[in-house]
Design a protein around this motif. Structure first.
Motif, PDB file in Angstrom:
ATOM      1  N   ILE A 413      44.036  36.079  27.196  1.00 43.50           N
ATOM      2  CA  ILE A 413      43.239  35.532  28.013  1.00 43.50           C
ATOM      3  C   ILE A 413      44.058  34.723  28.993  1.00 43.50           C
ATOM      4  O   ILE A 413      43.456  34.613  30.358  1.00 43.50           O
ATOM      5  N   GLY A 414      45.196  34.097  28.892  1.00 45.17           N
ATOM      6  CA  GLY A 414      45.741  33.307  30.057  1.00 45.17           C
ATOM      7  C   GLY A 414      46.350  34.327  30.836  1.00 45.17           C
ATOM      8  O   GLY A 414      46.216  33.838  32.229  1.00 45.17           O
ATOM      9  N   GLN A 415      46.822  35.512  30.534  1.00 44.97           N
ATOM     10  CA  GLN A 415      47.409  36.582  31.556  1.00 44.97           C
ATOM     11  C   GLN A 415      46.076  37.188  32.376  1.00 44.97           C
ATOM     12  O   GLN A 415      46.318  37.148  33.513  1.00 44.97           O
ATOM     13  N   LEU A 416      44.717  37.210  31.751  1.00 47.41           N
ATOM     14  CA  LEU A 416      43.785  37.569  32.582  1.00 47.41           C
ATOM     15  C   LEU A 416      43.322  36.490  33.556  1.00 47.41           C
ATOM     16  O   LEU A 416      43.158  36.960  34.836  1.00 47.41           O
ATOM     17  N   MET A 417      43.423  35.264  33.360  1.00 46.48           N
ATOM     18  CA  MET A 417      43.038  34.161  34.226  1.00 46.48           C
ATOM     19  C   MET A 417      44.028  34.078  35.310  1.00 46.48           C
ATOM     20  O   MET A 417      43.579  33.970  36.524  1.00 46.48           O
ATOM     21  N   GLU A 418      45.422  34.216  35.140  1.00 49.56           N
ATOM     22  CA  GLU A 418      46.395  34.486  36.427  1.00 49.56           C
ATOM     23  C   GLU A 418      45.992  35.479  37.192  1.00 49.56           C
ATOM     24  O   GLU A 418      46.211  35.416  38.427  1.00 49.56           O
ATOM     25  N   ILE A 419      45.634  36.725  36.387  1.00 54.97           N
ATOM     26  CA  ILE A 419      45.504  38.001  37.153  1.00 54.97           C
ATOM     27  C   ILE A 419      44.269  37.568  38.332  1.00 54.97           C
ATOM     28  O   ILE A 419      44.544  37.907  39.380  1.00 54.97           O
ATOM     29  N   LEU A 420      43.345  37.138  37.758  1.00 53.53           N
ATOM     30  CA  LEU A 420      41.978  36.704  38.447  1.00 53.53           C
ATOM     31  C   LEU A 420      42.191  35.750  39.346  1.00 53.53           C
ATOM     32  O   LEU A 420      41.584  35.701  40.707  1.00 53.53           O
ATOM     33  N   ARG A 421      43.116  34.783  39.182  1.00 50.06           N
ATOM     34  CA  ARG A 421      43.685  33.750  40.074  1.00 50.06           C
ATOM     35  C   ARG A 421      43.989  34.154  41.452  1.00 50.06           C
ATOM     36  O   ARG A 421      43.829  33.672  42.555  1.00 50.06           O
ATOM     37  N   ASP A 422      44.949  35.302  41.336  1.00 50.20           N
ATOM     38  CA  ASP A 422      45.866  35.758  42.158  1.00 50.20           C
ATOM     39  C   ASP A 422      45.067  37.061  43.177  1.00 50.20           C
ATOM     40  O   ASP A 422      45.722  37.405  44.013  1.00 50.20           O
ATOM     41  N   LEU A 423      43.686  37.252  42.740  1.00 52.02           N
ATOM     42  CA  LEU A 423      43.197  38.448  43.643  1.00 52.02           C
ATOM     43  C   LEU A 423      42.816  37.647  44.926  1.00 52.02           C
ATOM     44  O   LEU A 423      42.315  36.657  45.107  1.00 52.02           O
ATOM     45  N   PRO A 424      43.390  38.420  45.887  1.00 53.14           N
ATOM     46  CA  PRO A 424      43.403  37.490  47.195  1.00 53.14           C
ATOM     47  C   PRO A 424      41.929  37.524  47.900  1.00 53.14           C
ATOM     48  O   PRO A 424      41.879  36.611  48.843  1.00 53.14           O
ATOM     49  N   LYS A 425      40.970  38.290  47.755  1.00 50.42           N
ATOM     50  CA  LYS A 425      39.831  38.369  48.287  1.00 50.42           C
ATOM     51  C   LYS A 425      38.546  38.103  47.353  1.00 50.42           C
ATOM     52  O   LYS A 425      37.475  37.890  47.862  1.00 50.42           O
ATOM     53  N   LEU A 426      38.909  37.326  46.298  1.00 46.94           N
ATOM     54  CA  LEU A 426      37.786  37.250  45.260  1.00 46.94           C
ATOM     55  C   LEU A 426      37.170  35.768  45.504  1.00 46.94           C
ATOM     56  O   LEU A 426      37.895  34.844  45.703  1.00 46.94           O
ATOM     57  N   LEU A 427      35.688  36.002  45.872  1.00 43.00           N
ATOM     58  CA  LEU A 427      34.981  34.683  46.324  1.00 43.00           C
ATOM     59  C   LEU A 427      33.950  34.448  45.133  1.00 43.00           C
ATOM     60  O   LEU A 427      33.873  33.136  44.916  1.00 43.00           O
ATOM     61  N   ILE A 428      33.438  35.376  44.306  1.00 41.47           N
ATOM     62  CA  ILE A 428      32.703  34.829  43.326  1.00 41.47           C
ATOM     63  C   ILE A 428      33.042  35.423  41.895  1.00 41.47           C
ATOM     64  O   ILE A 428      33.223  36.673  42.189  1.00 41.47           O
ATOM     65  N   LEU A 429      33.168  34.903  41.016  1.00 41.25           N
ATOM     66  CA  LEU A 429      33.621  35.176  39.675  1.00 41.25           C
ATOM     67  C   LEU A 429      32.365  34.558  38.812  1.00 41.25           C
ATOM     68  O   LEU A 429      31.991  33.528  38.559  1.00 41.25           O
ATOM     69  N   ILE A 430      31.826  35.714  37.987  1.00 43.54           N
ATOM     70  CA  ILE A 430      30.882  35.291  36.772  1.00 43.54           C
ATOM     71  C   ILE A 430      31.519  35.571  35.590  1.00 43.54           C
ATOM     72  O   ILE A 430      31.861  36.823  35.258  1.00 43.54           O
ATOM     73  N   LEU A 431      31.765  34.650  34.725  1.00 46.32           N
ATOM     74  CA  LEU A 431      32.482  34.822  33.393  1.00 46.32           C
ATOM     75  C   LEU A 431      31.418  34.414  32.070  1.00 46.32           C
ATOM     76  O   LEU A 431      31.789  33.921  31.310  1.00 46.32           O
TER      77      LEU A 431
END
Length: 530
Positions: A413-431
């Motif tokens: 889960i921690g690895q996934l959050m780091e990957i999502l954090r580093d996406l350069p253009k991600l504006l909206i994230l629904i979890l």
């Protein structure tokens, strides 16, 4: 645009700390005062022809902006739109009026960000845009049907495009209503004014039940478009076909009308409501869509997936709630990548995401919905969702609602959050409805607050901050305390960013059923709108 597509509304869904109006406060007040006067058509007819061309768009936007933000006791006022908008359109000094380019950015209030989901905010916008597009279409059609009332109007307006902002239930989408208006306009015994004698092309949307009477009405509309001296031409940028099992067998006449609709209107977006329909009937539609930009179907068999490869212009695809586990090859084998892909509730697993990694879509996707699927990897391999998300370099909107991510090893889960954090253009994230524990939320999900691009995050509050035997008051207090501490830790605050923490205990009935069905693995059960 397809119904689930958000990108054309993204500026209105995200918060902004700066004013979106083109004029200052005093200029805007003067503009609104002016627009009060031109609500009278007699005044508008005398004044608007002499108005500088550059003023029309700011005036239109000022009226829309003012109307949208009228509140009484924290509730938005839902009255009739002012006639000044119609009159500005009738005297429009440009050859084209494209609503998508003219509509102002309309952000929700700060309170609405906390009390409503992104879907609710989008629906509010669609209700308003639906009223506005109906008003504008009504103005154009009335000017043609009643020329004496609109005499002596001089305007170069030739194209009015309201597509993308029309609600399905609007009368403007009804074939029979449009046909009745077209027949009045086509009456050769009317004396037409300067405006009425000029052809105007209205680009709208259509919803049609595939049965004989409705299909004939659409066919008659298209025939009236082609008549010499036609005063108005109506085409349909998006068509929603609703196919009842009673009309599963399509006659040759109906098939010809379907072809005529799609070819003459140069339709770019099609939605097929085709549950319990035979492959032959569905194939009749899919075979006529080579130049389509957007497709949504509620049912498609695996053999018919081959038609997707014959749509080279396709940019938006909605296959939600269709069982596609292990059968994504037809999507992956396309030469051109998609901009929007909805695979919500398609029974997907990690192996399907491994397949998607080989497709051209990861370079082009800007909006992706993979919610209500199960990405639980019992072997904890670095595959599936983890490696898939690493390739989403251009995604701006990502929905991973209710994918059982809480059942993963906390390290993953921690690895996934780091990957999502580093996406350069991600504006909206629904979890939403991934039932993370309070520890996981505080330790790992807070990493998303360090994202350089993320501006809207929605998660669900944990249920381990209270006991099941606690009173409602204790549960509410503990939940509110956690949300307060979590908000401080993640540091996503208005006016530049939005953090929404939904409470799983307060789901509406339909959402609760969807989540329960997904969690039990019963994805073959479908909830039907009534």
């Amino acid at each position: 645009m397809l119904d689930g597509y958000y990108l054309h509304l993204i500026d209105s869904l995200l918060p902004s700390s700066s004013s979106q109006q083109e004029w200052g406060r005093l200029e805007n007040l003067a503009a609104l005062k002016f627009c009060k006067f031109i609500e009278d058509f007699g005044v508008a007819r005398k004044v608007l022809p002499h108005l500088p061309r550059l003023w029309f768009k700011p005036l239109f936007r000022s009226v829309v902006y003012d109307f949208y933000y009228k509140f009484e006791h924290d509730q938005r006022v839902l009255s009739c739109l002012p006639d000044s908008l119609m009159h500005l359109l009738l005297f429009w000094p440009h050859e084209s009026f494209i609503l998508e380019e003219i509509i102002p950015t309309l952000q929700p209030s700060f309170v609405e960000y906390q009390t409503k989901s992104l879907v609710d905010l989008r629906n509010d916008l669609h209700v308003f845009y639906g009223k506005l597009s109906t008003l504008l279409a009504k103005a154009i059609l009335q000017s043609k049907a009643d020329p004496d009332a609109f005499a002596n109007i001089s305007s170069p307006l030739n194209i009015v495009d309201i597509s993308g902002f029309v609600r399905d239930e609007s009368k403007i989408c009804c074939p029979k209503v449009l046909l009745d208006i077209m027949k009045v306009i086509a009456n050769p015994y009317e004396l037409y004014s300067t405006l009425a004698s000029r052809n105007i092309h209205l680009i709208s949307e259509l919803e049609v039940d595939v049965q004989d009477n409705n299909m004939r009405a659409v066919s008659d509309i298209l025939d009236l478009n082609m008549e010499p001296g036609s005063l108005i031409e109506i085409s349909f940028n998006k068509v929603k076909f609703k196919i009842s099992p009673r009309y599963d067998f399509l006659t040759s006449t109906t098939r010809f009308i379907i072809y005529k609709i799609l070819s003459r209107s140069k339709t770019e977006y099609v939605q097929l409501v085709n549950d319990k329909i035979s492959d032959d009937t569905t194939a009749c539609f899919l075979a006529n869509l080579p130049e389509l930009k957007g497709l949504s179907v509620t049912n498609i068999s695996l053999p018919l997936m081959r038609y997707l490869k014959s749509m080279p212009e396709l940019e938006q695809l909605d296959l939600s709630n269709i069982g596609l586990q292990g059968h994504l090859e037809a999507i992956c084998n396309r030469e051109n990548g998609l901009e929007y892909l909805n695979l919500r509730g398609c029974e997907l697993c990690n192996q399907d995401l491994d397949t998607l990694i080989q497709s051209p879509h990861l370079e082009t996707l800007r909006q992706l919905d993979i919610g209500l699927n199960t990405f639980c990897d019992p072997e904890y391999r670095m595959t599936g969702l983890l490696s898939f998300c690493q390739h989403l370099k251009n995604v701006e909107i990502l929905d991973i609602t209710c994918c059982k991510l809480h059942s993963w090893n906390v390290g993953m889960i921690g690895q996934l959050m780091e990957i999502l954090r580093d996406l350069p253009k991600l504006l909206i994230l629904i979890l939403d409805y991934n039932l993370f524990s309070s520890k996981v939320l505080m330790m790992y999900v807070t990493q998303l607050g360090k994202s350089n691009s993320l501006r809207y995050l929605s998660v669900s509050s944990p249920t381990d901050v209270y006991d099941l035997t606690d009173t409602i008051q204790v549960k509410n207090k503990n939940t509110d305390d956690f949300i307060f501490n979590f908000s401080k830790a993640i540091n996503m605050r208005l006016p530049s960013k939005v953090l929404r923490v939904s409470d799983p205990r307060r789901l509406n009935l339909r959402k609760a059923l969807e989540i329960s069905i997904s969690n039990m693995g019963l994805n073959n059960i479908r909830l039907v709108n009534q």
